[in-house]
Design a protein around this motif. Sequence first.
Motif, PDB file in Angstrom:
ATOM      1  N   ASN A 282       0.854  -1.185   0.000  1.00 38.46           N
ATOM      2  CA  ASN A 282       0.000   0.000   0.000  1.00 38.46           C
ATOM      3  C   ASN A 282       0.893   1.240   0.000  1.00 38.46           C
ATOM      4  OD1 ASN A 282      -1.695   2.217   0.788  1.00 38.46           O
ATOM      5  ND2 ASN A 282      -3.151   0.774   1.656  1.00 38.46           N
ATOM      6  N   VAL A 283       0.752   2.069  -1.040  1.00 36.15           N
ATOM      7  CA  VAL A 283       1.521   3.310  -1.113  1.00 36.15           C
ATOM      8  C   VAL A 283       0.557   4.446  -1.414  1.00 36.15           C
ATOM      9  CG1 VAL A 283       2.095   2.912  -3.560  1.00 36.15           C
ATOM     10  CG2 VAL A 283       3.460   4.517  -2.202  1.00 36.15           C
ATOM     11  N   GLY A 284       0.630   5.520  -0.619  1.00 35.40           N
ATOM     12  CA  GLY A 284      -0.340   6.595  -0.797  1.00 35.40           C
ATOM     13  C   GLY A 284       0.105   7.912  -0.220  1.00 35.40           C
ATOM     14  N   ALA A 285      -0.811   8.886  -0.316  1.00 33.01           N
ATOM     15  CA  ALA A 285      -0.523  10.238   0.156  1.00 33.01           C
ATOM     16  C   ALA A 285      -1.836  10.964   0.402  1.00 33.01           C
ATOM     17  CB  ALA A 285       0.322  10.996  -0.864  1.00 33.01           C
ATOM     18  N   ASN A 286      -1.724  12.130   1.041  1.00 34.33           N
ATOM     19  CA  ASN A 286      -2.893  12.981   1.221  1.00 34.33           C
ATOM     20  C   ASN A 286      -3.491  13.312  -0.142  1.00 34.33           C
ATOM     21  OD1 ASN A 286      -4.441  15.536   1.536  1.00 34.33           O
ATOM     22  ND2 ASN A 286      -3.734  15.352   3.668  1.00 34.33           N
ATOM     23  N   GLU A 287      -4.806  13.281  -0.231  1.00 33.70           N
ATOM     24  CA  GLU A 287      -5.483  13.492  -1.523  1.00 33.70           C
ATOM     25  C   GLU A 287      -5.112  14.831  -2.152  1.00 33.70           C
ATOM     26  OE1 GLU A 287      -8.308  14.779  -4.405  1.00 33.70           O
ATOM     27  OE2 GLU A 287      -8.180  15.633  -2.376  1.00 33.70           O
ATOM     28  N   ARG A 288      -4.843  15.853  -1.343  1.00 37.39           N
ATOM     29  CA  ARG A 288      -4.505  17.174  -1.876  1.00 37.39           C
ATOM     30  C   ARG A 288      -3.180  17.168  -2.630  1.00 37.39           C
ATOM     31  NH1 ARG A 288      -5.026  20.750   3.457  1.00 37.39           N
ATOM     32  NH2 ARG A 288      -4.013  18.859   4.234  1.00 37.39           N
ATOM     33  N   ARG A 289      -2.302  16.227  -2.307  1.00 39.48           N
ATOM     34  CA  ARG A 289      -1.009  16.137  -2.976  1.00 39.48           C
ATOM     35  C   ARG A 289      -0.988  15.062  -4.061  1.00 39.48           C
ATOM     36  NH1 ARG A 289       3.442  18.227  -1.325  1.00 39.48           N
ATOM     37  NH2 ARG A 289       4.630  16.389  -1.973  1.00 39.48           N
ATOM     38  N   TRP A 290      -2.077  14.370  -4.235  1.00 42.20           N
ATOM     39  CA  TRP A 290      -2.082  13.197  -5.092  1.00 42.20           C
ATOM     40  C   TRP A 290      -1.675  13.508  -6.530  1.00 42.20           C
ATOM     41  CZ3 TRP A 290      -1.326   8.443  -4.221  1.00 42.20           C
ATOM     42  CH2 TRP A 290      -1.658   7.451  -5.149  1.00 42.20           C
ATOM     43  N   LYS A 291      -2.174  14.560  -7.106  1.00 45.60           N
ATOM     44  CA  LYS A 291      -1.841  14.883  -8.489  1.00 45.60           C
ATOM     45  C   LYS A 291      -0.347  15.122  -8.676  1.00 45.60           C
ATOM     46  CE  LYS A 291      -6.309  16.807  -9.898  1.00 45.60           C
ATOM     47  NZ  LYS A 291      -7.005  18.012 -10.434  1.00 45.60           N
ATOM     48  N   ARG A 292       0.287  15.673  -7.649  1.00 46.80           N
ATOM     49  CA  ARG A 292       1.711  15.973  -7.751  1.00 46.80           C
ATOM     50  C   ARG A 292       2.589  14.737  -7.577  1.00 46.80           C
ATOM     51  NH1 ARG A 292       2.988  20.921  -3.841  1.00 46.80           N
ATOM     52  NH2 ARG A 292       1.111  20.214  -2.750  1.00 46.80           N
ATOM     53  N   VAL A 293       2.139  13.772  -6.782  1.00 49.33           N
ATOM     54  CA  VAL A 293       3.003  12.627  -6.455  1.00 49.33           C
ATOM     55  C   VAL A 293       2.506  11.314  -7.055  1.00 49.33           C
ATOM     56  CG1 VAL A 293       3.734  13.725  -4.309  1.00 49.33           C
ATOM     57  CG2 VAL A 293       1.789  12.140  -4.277  1.00 49.33           C
ATOM     58  N   ARG A 294       1.391  11.331  -7.735  1.00 46.46           N
ATOM     59  CA  ARG A 294       0.792  10.088  -8.231  1.00 46.46           C
ATOM     60  C   ARG A 294       1.764   9.252  -9.055  1.00 46.46           C
ATOM     61  NH1 ARG A 294      -1.081   7.858 -12.680  1.00 46.46           N
ATOM     62  NH2 ARG A 294      -2.846   6.394 -12.537  1.00 46.46           N
ATOM     63  N   ASN A 295       2.372   9.860 -10.062  1.00 48.04           N
ATOM     64  CA  ASN A 295       3.265   9.106 -10.938  1.00 48.04           C
ATOM     65  C   ASN A 295       4.481   8.572 -10.190  1.00 48.04           C
ATOM     66  OD1 ASN A 295       1.536   9.605 -13.063  1.00 48.04           O
ATOM     67  ND2 ASN A 295       2.713  11.350 -13.828  1.00 48.04           N
ATOM     68  N   LYS A 296       4.958   9.350  -9.236  1.00 47.81           N
ATOM     69  CA  LYS A 296       6.094   8.921  -8.410  1.00 47.81           C
ATOM     70  C   LYS A 296       5.737   7.675  -7.606  1.00 47.81           C
ATOM     71  CE  LYS A 296       9.001  10.695  -4.619  1.00 47.81           C
ATOM     72  NZ  LYS A 296       9.288  11.887  -3.782  1.00 47.81           N
ATOM     73  N   LEU A 297       4.536   7.656  -7.045  1.00 46.91           N
ATOM     74  CA  LEU A 297       4.113   6.525  -6.223  1.00 46.91           C
ATOM     75  C   LEU A 297       3.678   5.334  -7.067  1.00 46.91           C
ATOM     76  CD1 LEU A 297       2.198   8.341  -3.336  1.00 46.91           C
ATOM     77  CD2 LEU A 297       4.646   7.899  -3.632  1.00 46.91           C
TER      78      LEU A 297
END
Length: 235
Positions: free
Chosen positions: A208-223
Amino acid sequence: MALSSLSLSWVSTIISNKLELHHSIDVPRCAAFTSCNGVNACSREAAFNEESNLERRSLLLGVGLLAANLFSASSLHAEEVPANYKAFVDLSDGYSYYYPLDWREFDFRGHDSAFKDRYLQLQNVRVSFIPTEKSDIHDLGPMEEVIPNLVKNVYAAPNQVATILGMQEKVVDGKNYYTVEFELTSANFSRASFVTLAIGNGRFYTLNVGANERRWKRVRNKLKVVADSFKVLDI
Protein backbone atom coordinates in the motif's frame (compact mmCIF):
# COMPACT_ATOMS: atom_id res chain seq x y z
CA MET A 1 16.13 -10.45 6.03
CA ALA A 2 16.23 -7.32 3.90
CA LEU A 3 19.19 -6.54 1.68
CA SER A 4 20.18 -3.19 0.22
CA SER A 5 23.56 -4.23 -1.24
CA LEU A 6 25.26 -7.57 -1.87
CA SER A 7 28.74 -8.92 -2.50
CA LEU A 8 29.13 -12.48 -3.77
CA SER A 9 32.89 -12.65 -4.14
CA TRP A 10 33.31 -14.46 -0.85
CA VAL A 11 31.23 -17.47 -1.90
CA SER A 12 34.09 -18.98 -3.89
CA THR A 13 36.40 -18.28 -0.97
CA ILE A 14 34.11 -20.24 1.37
CA ILE A 15 34.06 -23.16 -1.04
CA SER A 16 37.83 -23.26 -1.53
CA ASN A 17 38.93 -22.49 2.02
CA LYS A 18 36.23 -24.14 4.12
CA LEU A 19 35.45 -27.28 2.14
CA GLU A 20 39.05 -28.11 1.14
CA LEU A 21 37.71 -30.24 -1.71
CA HIS A 22 40.17 -32.15 -3.89
CA HIS A 23 39.92 -32.95 -7.57
CA SER A 24 41.20 -36.50 -7.04
CA ILE A 25 39.05 -39.38 -5.83
CA ASP A 26 39.64 -40.39 -2.23
CA VAL A 27 40.61 -44.04 -1.85
CA PRO A 28 40.14 -45.67 1.57
CA ARG A 29 43.54 -46.18 3.09
CA CYS A 30 42.73 -49.76 4.04
CA ALA A 31 42.26 -50.53 0.33
CA ALA A 32 45.33 -48.63 -0.85
CA PHE A 33 47.73 -50.01 1.74
CA THR A 34 48.20 -53.45 3.25
CA SER A 35 49.15 -52.09 6.64
CA CYS A 36 45.61 -52.11 8.11
CA ASN A 37 45.62 -54.27 11.21
CA GLY A 38 42.67 -56.55 10.57
CA VAL A 39 39.01 -56.11 9.69
CA ASN A 40 38.16 -53.84 12.63
CA ALA A 41 40.81 -51.31 11.66
CA CYS A 42 39.59 -51.22 8.07
CA SER A 43 35.98 -50.87 9.25
CA ARG A 44 36.88 -47.94 11.44
CA GLU A 45 38.80 -46.39 8.54
CA ALA A 46 35.88 -46.82 6.15
CA ALA A 47 33.46 -45.36 8.71
CA PHE A 48 35.73 -42.34 9.18
CA ASN A 49 35.91 -41.76 5.42
CA GLU A 50 32.13 -42.08 5.04
CA GLU A 51 31.51 -39.61 7.87
CA SER A 52 34.00 -37.18 6.34
CA ASN A 53 32.30 -37.43 2.95
CA LEU A 54 28.87 -36.87 4.51
CA GLU A 55 30.14 -33.74 6.27
CA ARG A 56 31.56 -32.45 3.01
CA ARG A 57 28.33 -33.11 1.13
CA SER A 58 26.29 -31.37 3.84
CA LEU A 59 28.57 -28.35 3.81
CA LEU A 60 28.48 -28.24 0.02
CA LEU A 61 24.68 -28.31 0.05
CA GLY A 62 24.50 -25.50 2.62
CA VAL A 63 26.91 -23.28 0.73
CA GLY A 64 25.13 -24.07 -2.52
CA LEU A 65 21.76 -22.99 -1.14
CA LEU A 66 23.28 -19.83 0.30
CA ALA A 67 24.94 -19.00 -3.00
CA ALA A 68 21.67 -19.56 -4.87
CA ASN A 69 19.86 -17.09 -2.62
CA LEU A 70 22.63 -14.54 -2.94
CA PHE A 71 22.79 -14.81 -6.71
CA SER A 72 19.01 -14.41 -6.82
CA ALA A 73 19.26 -11.21 -4.78
CA SER A 74 22.18 -10.04 -6.88
CA SER A 75 20.13 -10.41 -10.06
CA LEU A 76 17.45 -8.21 -8.49
CA HIS A 77 20.00 -5.55 -7.69
CA ALA A 78 21.48 -5.88 -11.16
CA GLU A 79 18.21 -4.61 -12.60
CA GLU A 80 18.29 -0.94 -13.36
CA VAL A 81 16.67 0.83 -10.43
CA PRO A 82 14.96 4.05 -11.58
CA ALA A 83 16.70 7.31 -10.76
CA ASN A 84 15.83 8.68 -7.30
CA TYR A 85 14.67 5.27 -6.01
CA LYS A 86 16.18 2.51 -3.91
CA ALA A 87 15.45 -1.21 -4.00
CA PHE A 88 14.19 -2.96 -0.88
CA VAL A 89 14.71 -6.76 -1.02
CA ASP A 90 13.51 -9.14 1.69
CA LEU A 91 14.77 -12.64 0.84
CA SER A 92 13.51 -14.30 4.00
CA ASP A 93 9.92 -13.10 3.52
CA GLY A 94 9.98 -13.27 -0.26
CA TYR A 95 9.32 -9.86 -1.78
CA SER A 96 10.93 -6.69 -3.14
CA TYR A 97 9.99 -3.18 -4.26
CA TYR A 98 11.38 0.28 -4.97
CA TYR A 99 10.89 3.32 -2.74
CA PRO A 100 11.90 6.99 -3.15
CA LEU A 101 15.55 7.65 -2.39
CA ASP A 102 14.88 10.28 0.28
CA TRP A 103 12.34 8.22 2.25
CA ARG A 104 13.30 6.64 5.55
CA GLU A 105 12.33 3.37 7.17
CA PHE A 106 9.87 3.36 10.07
CA ASP A 107 7.79 0.94 12.12
CA PHE A 108 4.18 0.55 11.05
CA ARG A 109 2.13 -1.74 13.28
CA GLY A 110 1.03 -4.94 11.58
CA HIS A 111 3.38 -4.46 8.61
CA ASP A 112 6.61 -6.21 7.70
CA SER A 113 8.33 -3.17 6.18
CA ALA A 114 7.53 0.52 5.72
CA PHE A 115 9.12 3.72 4.41
CA LYS A 116 7.86 7.29 4.59
CA ASP A 117 8.65 10.76 3.31
CA ARG A 118 10.99 12.64 5.63
CA TYR A 119 8.58 15.52 6.10
CA LEU A 120 5.16 14.21 5.04
CA GLN A 121 4.49 11.15 7.17
CA LEU A 122 1.18 10.34 5.47
CA GLN A 123 3.12 9.87 2.23
CA ASN A 124 4.40 6.35 2.72
CA VAL A 125 4.62 2.74 1.53
CA ARG A 126 4.16 -0.38 3.61
CA VAL A 127 3.97 -4.12 3.01
CA SER A 128 2.09 -6.74 4.97
CA PHE A 129 1.22 -10.40 4.45
CA ILE A 130 -0.99 -13.06 5.98
CA PRO A 131 -1.03 -16.86 5.60
CA THR A 132 -3.25 -18.31 2.90
CA GLU A 133 -3.95 -21.69 1.35
CA LYS A 134 -4.43 -20.03 -2.02
CA SER A 135 -1.63 -20.36 -4.56
CA ASP A 136 -2.46 -17.44 -6.88
CA ILE A 137 -4.32 -14.13 -6.73
CA HIS A 138 -6.75 -15.52 -9.32
CA ASP A 139 -7.88 -18.05 -6.72
CA LEU A 140 -9.63 -15.17 -4.91
CA GLY A 141 -11.75 -14.45 -7.96
CA PRO A 142 -11.82 -12.03 -10.91
CA MET A 143 -10.18 -8.66 -10.34
CA GLU A 144 -13.49 -6.88 -11.01
CA GLU A 145 -15.02 -8.67 -8.02
CA VAL A 146 -12.06 -8.93 -5.63
CA ILE A 147 -10.90 -5.30 -5.78
CA PRO A 148 -14.21 -3.52 -5.06
CA ASN A 149 -14.91 -5.88 -2.18
CA LEU A 150 -11.52 -5.22 -0.56
CA VAL A 151 -11.62 -1.46 -1.06
CA LYS A 152 -15.12 -0.98 0.32
CA ASN A 153 -15.13 -3.62 3.05
CA VAL A 154 -11.50 -3.86 4.17
CA TYR A 155 -9.58 -0.67 3.33
CA ALA A 156 -12.39 1.83 3.93
CA ALA A 157 -13.50 2.70 7.47
CA PRO A 158 -17.25 2.93 8.18
CA ASN A 159 -17.11 6.74 8.02
CA GLN A 160 -15.22 6.83 4.70
CA VAL A 161 -16.49 6.87 1.14
CA ALA A 162 -14.42 4.73 -1.22
CA THR A 163 -13.95 5.70 -4.86
CA ILE A 164 -12.08 3.38 -7.20
CA LEU A 165 -10.10 5.35 -9.79
CA GLY A 166 -8.63 2.47 -11.74
CA MET A 167 -7.60 -1.19 -11.73
CA GLN A 168 -5.02 -3.20 -13.59
CA GLU A 169 -3.81 -6.79 -13.77
CA LYS A 170 -0.35 -7.93 -14.82
CA VAL A 171 1.90 -10.98 -14.96
CA VAL A 172 5.58 -10.80 -13.99
CA ASP A 173 7.82 -13.88 -14.08
CA GLY A 174 4.77 -16.12 -14.12
CA LYS A 175 3.16 -14.47 -11.08
CA ASN A 176 -0.14 -12.57 -11.22
CA TYR A 177 -0.72 -9.17 -9.60
CA TYR A 178 -3.75 -6.93 -9.06
CA THR A 179 -3.24 -3.17 -8.60
CA VAL A 180 -5.94 -0.66 -7.69
CA GLU A 181 -5.95 3.14 -7.38
CA PHE A 182 -8.57 4.55 -5.04
CA GLU A 183 -9.56 7.41 -2.74
CA LEU A 184 -10.96 7.25 0.78
CA THR A 185 -12.88 10.37 1.78
CA SER A 186 -14.32 11.38 5.13
CA ALA A 187 -15.58 14.65 6.59
CA ASN A 188 -12.12 15.70 7.79
CA PHE A 189 -9.64 13.77 5.72
CA SER A 190 -9.07 12.27 2.27
CA ARG A 191 -6.31 9.93 1.15
CA ALA A 192 -5.46 8.38 -2.22
CA SER A 193 -3.53 5.14 -2.62
CA PHE A 194 -2.25 2.42 -4.87
CA VAL A 195 -2.53 -1.13 -3.55
CA THR A 196 -0.80 -4.06 -5.22
CA LEU A 197 -1.87 -7.59 -4.31
CA ALA A 198 -0.18 -10.94 -4.93
CA ILE A 199 -0.11 -14.47 -3.56
CA GLY A 200 2.94 -16.71 -3.23
CA ASN A 201 4.91 -18.74 -0.70
CA GLY A 202 1.65 -19.52 1.12
CA ARG A 203 1.16 -15.78 1.80
CA PHE A 204 -1.23 -13.07 0.67
CA TYR A 205 0.93 -9.96 0.14
CA THR A 206 -0.34 -6.38 0.16
CA LEU A 207 1.71 -3.31 -0.79
CA ASN A 208 0.00 0.00 0.00
CA VAL A 209 1.52 3.31 -1.11
CA GLY A 210 -0.34 6.60 -0.80
CA ALA A 211 -0.52 10.24 0.16
CA ASN A 212 -2.89 12.98 1.22
CA GLU A 213 -5.48 13.49 -1.52
CA ARG A 214 -4.51 17.17 -1.88
CA ARG A 215 -1.01 16.14 -2.98
CA TRP A 216 -2.08 13.20 -5.09
CA LYS A 217 -1.84 14.88 -8.49
CA ARG A 218 1.71 15.97 -7.75
CA VAL A 219 3.00 12.63 -6.46
CA ARG A 220 0.79 10.09 -8.23
CA ASN A 221 3.27 9.11 -10.94
CA LYS A 222 6.09 8.92 -8.41
CA LEU A 223 4.11 6.52 -6.22
CA LYS A 224 2.91 4.49 -9.20
CA VAL A 225 6.53 3.44 -9.74
CA VAL A 226 6.52 1.97 -6.22
CA ALA A 227 3.25 0.10 -6.76
CA ASP A 228 4.38 -1.32 -10.09
CA SER A 229 7.77 -2.43 -8.73
CA PHE A 230 6.39 -4.88 -6.17
CA LYS A 231 7.49 -8.48 -6.79
CA VAL A 232 7.02 -11.75 -4.95
CA LEU A 233 10.18 -13.85 -4.68
CA ASP A 234 10.28 -17.62 -4.25
CA ILE A 235 11.45 -18.76 -0.81
